[in-house]
Design a protein around this motif. Structure first.
Motif, PDB file in Angstrom:
ATOM      1  N   GLY A 118       0.743  -1.252   0.028  1.00 29.39           N
ATOM      2  CA  GLY A 118      -0.076   0.397  -0.107  1.00 29.39           C
ATOM      3  C   GLY A 118       1.160   1.354  -0.161  1.00 29.39           C
ATOM      4  O   GLY A 118       2.088   0.953  -0.428  1.00 29.39           O
ATOM      5  N   SER A 156      -2.188 -10.077  -2.097  1.00 32.00           N
ATOM      6  CA  SER A 156      -2.102  -9.622  -3.362  1.00 32.00           C
ATOM      7  C   SER A 156      -1.781 -10.337  -4.199  1.00 32.00           C
ATOM      8  O   SER A 156      -0.636  -9.757  -4.197  1.00 32.00           O
ATOM      9  CB  SER A 156      -3.451  -8.374  -2.989  1.00 32.00           C
ATOM     10  N   SER A 207      -5.979  -2.618  -0.442  1.00 36.21           N
ATOM     11  CA  SER A 207      -6.889  -2.100   0.177  1.00 36.21           C
ATOM     12  C   SER A 207      -8.211  -0.548  -0.829  1.00 36.21           C
ATOM     13  O   SER A 207      -8.773  -0.679  -0.403  1.00 36.21           O
ATOM     14  CB  SER A 207      -6.905  -2.394   1.441  1.00 36.21           C
ATOM     15  N   TRP A 208      -6.882   0.137  -1.525  1.00 34.98           N
ATOM     16  CA  TRP A 208      -7.900   0.909  -1.956  1.00 34.98           C
ATOM     17  C   TRP A 208      -8.402   0.878  -2.952  1.00 34.98           C
ATOM     18  O   TRP A 208      -9.513   0.847  -3.975  1.00 34.98           O
ATOM     19  CB  TRP A 208      -6.542   2.145  -2.109  1.00 34.98           C
ATOM     20  N   HIS A 212     -12.574   0.043  -2.162  1.00 38.11           N
ATOM     21  CA  HIS A 212     -13.023   0.531  -1.680  1.00 38.11           C
ATOM     22  C   HIS A 212     -14.292   0.784  -2.378  1.00 38.11           C
ATOM     23  O   HIS A 212     -14.024   1.240  -3.520  1.00 38.11           O
ATOM     24  CB  HIS A 212     -12.088   1.902  -1.367  1.00 38.11           C
ATOM     25  N   GLY A 271      -1.464  -1.916   6.445  1.00 38.12           N
ATOM     26  CA  GLY A 271      -2.367  -0.808   6.962  1.00 38.12           C
ATOM     27  C   GLY A 271      -3.180  -0.973   7.670  1.00 38.12           C
ATOM     28  O   GLY A 271      -3.603  -1.735   8.369  1.00 38.12           O
ATOM     29  N   ASN A 283      -6.763  -0.115   8.405  1.00 40.26           N
ATOM     30  CA  ASN A 283      -7.754  -0.553   7.406  1.00 40.26           C
ATOM     31  C   ASN A 283      -7.215  -2.034   7.525  1.00 40.26           C
ATOM     32  O   ASN A 283      -7.623  -2.457   5.866  1.00 40.26           O
ATOM     33  CB  ASN A 283      -8.574   0.212   7.334  1.00 40.26           C
ATOM     34  N   HIS A 284      -7.350  -3.038   8.196  1.00 39.28           N
ATOM     35  CA  HIS A 284      -6.696  -4.286   7.411  1.00 39.28           C
ATOM     36  C   HIS A 284      -8.106  -5.253   7.814  1.00 39.28           C
ATOM     37  O   HIS A 284      -8.174  -5.908   6.377  1.00 39.28           O
ATOM     38  CB  HIS A 284      -5.548  -4.303   8.473  1.00 39.28           C
ATOM     39  N   ALA A 334     -16.926  -2.102   4.414  1.00 33.90           N
ATOM     40  CA  ALA A 334     -15.711  -2.199   3.762  1.00 33.90           C
ATOM     41  C   ALA A 334     -16.639  -3.367   2.304  1.00 33.90           C
ATOM     42  O   ALA A 334     -15.597  -3.784   0.829  1.00 33.90           O
ATOM     43  CB  ALA A 334     -14.624  -3.635   4.213  1.00 33.90           C
ATOM     44  N   TYR A 391     -11.929  -1.416  11.953  1.00 31.98           N
ATOM     45  CA  TYR A 391     -11.359  -2.038  11.669  1.00 31.98           C
ATOM     46  C   TYR A 391     -10.736  -2.215  13.041  1.00 31.98           C
ATOM     47  O   TYR A 391     -10.091  -1.612  13.355  1.00 31.98           O
ATOM     48  CB  TYR A 391     -10.471  -1.794  10.291  1.00 31.98           C
TER      49      TYR A 391
END
Length: 427
Positions: free
Chosen positions: A27, A50, A56-57, A60, A179, A181-182, A203, A360
């Motif tokens: 990230g 990943s 993660s972005w 969203h 991150g 927000n995991h 999420a 999160y």
């Protein structure tokens, strides 16, 4: 496909260590730190579970925009192009991160999840380093030249990383950047599992289309909950309620062209009480009283709340939506019963869908919980340039009023300086 074994450095760098620094997470924080380290001649490999940077972005909701300006959100070494606009969209952030990795030619191994970090012991022999699974990628070419750069007079690696596929990776220094927000968190409300309507965490929300014509209850009044409530109201939901446990501070994203982020940067070193008083005065001037609509002004100071971990809500439509009664503030959710949500004031509502914008967790316990580096909330005791324990760094686990991307960029340079300096001392 790059490997994650030692390779020769590029011509403009100087090899400083026998094993690479491993950065866990591709990230913004991980990429920024990797770029800053590479600039200092420290070979760095980013490990990403990943298949791409900025995972993660990518997940969203569609409406998401940064609440920090383009100029104050750039990572080290690459300004964000003016064409992206003042407030980057979700897709703009993802595109910038992709360009950032390519521009800095970062070594990124995708499909590699680190499950545990263990101490290997000073003076230990380096563990063999494994190849990544197919799908690993890199923004920088790697070679197979003079190899490990090992030095029999140097201490052995401190850390052993256990990763998918049975990999064991040795490192003198590790940067954890998985991150803020995991792991989505949904409260264990009584009756939750028996709720007959649809219940999902924010999420998993993308846009309002699936909820057109439906009665929606959004739980949580952070920036995500506020954005989703407005998105639902504008996207055709039949009714939108916003469940409020603690009244949030609401600030204008800009006032006469001046961004709220810039104010946050200016005041973050000032005394708490002084900032609270100034913020209270500014709120009365710039934000209308929403008490008659069910959302009273908060009874605690803005900066006091920030220091407790609650950043203010930046208005991108919430005030107008509440005043037009398109979004209805209601009491907090206490429990569920059949198709009903029972609120803290005793009232009952029967939403078709409940969207929990309830935050999160950091999800670090399995990775490093055994190392005694986390506090009671599961957050690192130290972050940025101060290692939690020698050779182990964390970045991105705070939510500062001055803007997360800006602080990630600052931390990246400080971490790189600390690691490069220590590498020289360890020799």
């Amino acid at each position: 496909m790059p490997d994650i074994t030692p390779t020769t450095a590029t011509a403009h760098t100087t090899r400083l260590r026998s094993s690479p620094v491993y950065v866990i997470g591709a990230g913004p924080g991980g990429l920024a730190t990797a770029a800053a380290l590479s600039e200092r001649g420290v070979r760095t490999v980013v490990l990403e579970k990943s298949g791409a940077v900025g995972a993660s972005w990518r997940g969203h909701y569609d409406r998401l925009e940064l609440h920090t300006t383009r100029r104050l959100s750039a990572l080290p070494g690459l300004p964000i192009p003016r064409a992206y606009g003042r407030w980057l969209s979700r897709d703009g952030v993802v595109r910038y991160l992709e360009e950032y990795a390519e521009y800095h030619r970062l070594e990124i191994a995708t499909g590699v999840e680190v499950t545990r970090i263990e101490r290997s012991g000073l003076g230990a022999e380096p563990q063999s380093e494994a190849e990544p699974q197919p799908g690993a990628r890199s923004g920088r070419r790697t070679g197979s030249g003079s190899g490990s750069g090992s030095d029999s007079g140097s201490p052995g690696p401190r850390w052993l990383l256990r990763a998918t596929g049975g990999r064991e990776l040795a490192a003198d220094a590790v940067v954890v950047a998985t991150g803020f927000n995991h792991t989505p968190y949904v409260p264990d409300w009584p009756g939750r599992d028996g709720f007959r309507g649809e219940l999902l965490h924010a999420a998993h929300y993308r846009n309002a289309e699936p909820y057109r014509g439906r009665d929606a209850l959004v739980v949580g009044t952070g920036n995500t909950g506020a954005d989703i409530a407005v998105d639902l109201a504008e996207g055709g939901a039949a009714r939108v309620r916003l469940a409020v446990r603690t009244a949030p501070h609401i600030v204008r994203r800009t006032t006469a062209g001046w961004p709220a982020q810039a104010t946050g940067i200016l005041v973050r070193r000032l005394p708490r009480r002084a900032v609270d008083r100034a913020a209270r005065t500014m709120a009365r001037i710039s934000v209308p009283d929403l008490g008659p609509y069910g959302l009273p002004r908060p009874d605690t100071g803005l900066y006091s709340r920030v220091l407790e971990g609650a950043v203010p809500v930046q208005d991108v439509g919430l005030i107008a939506a509440i005043r037009s009664r398109k979004v209805e503030p209601v009491a907090a959710v206490e429990s569920f019963e059949d198709d009903k949500a029972i609120l803290a004031d005793g009232s009952l509502v029967t939403p078709d869908v409940v969207i929990a914008a309830t935050g999160y967790r950091r999800g670090l316990e399995d990775l490093v919980g055994h190392l005694d580096v986390l506090d009671g909330r599961g957050r690192p005791r130290s972050h940025g340039r101060r290692p939690a324990t020698p050779g182990l760094y964390f970045t991105g686990y705070t939510n500062p009023i001055s803007g997360m991307l800006r602080e990630l960029a600052i931390d990246a340079r400080k971490i790189a300086h600390a690691i490069a300096r220590e590498a020289v001392l360890r020799g």
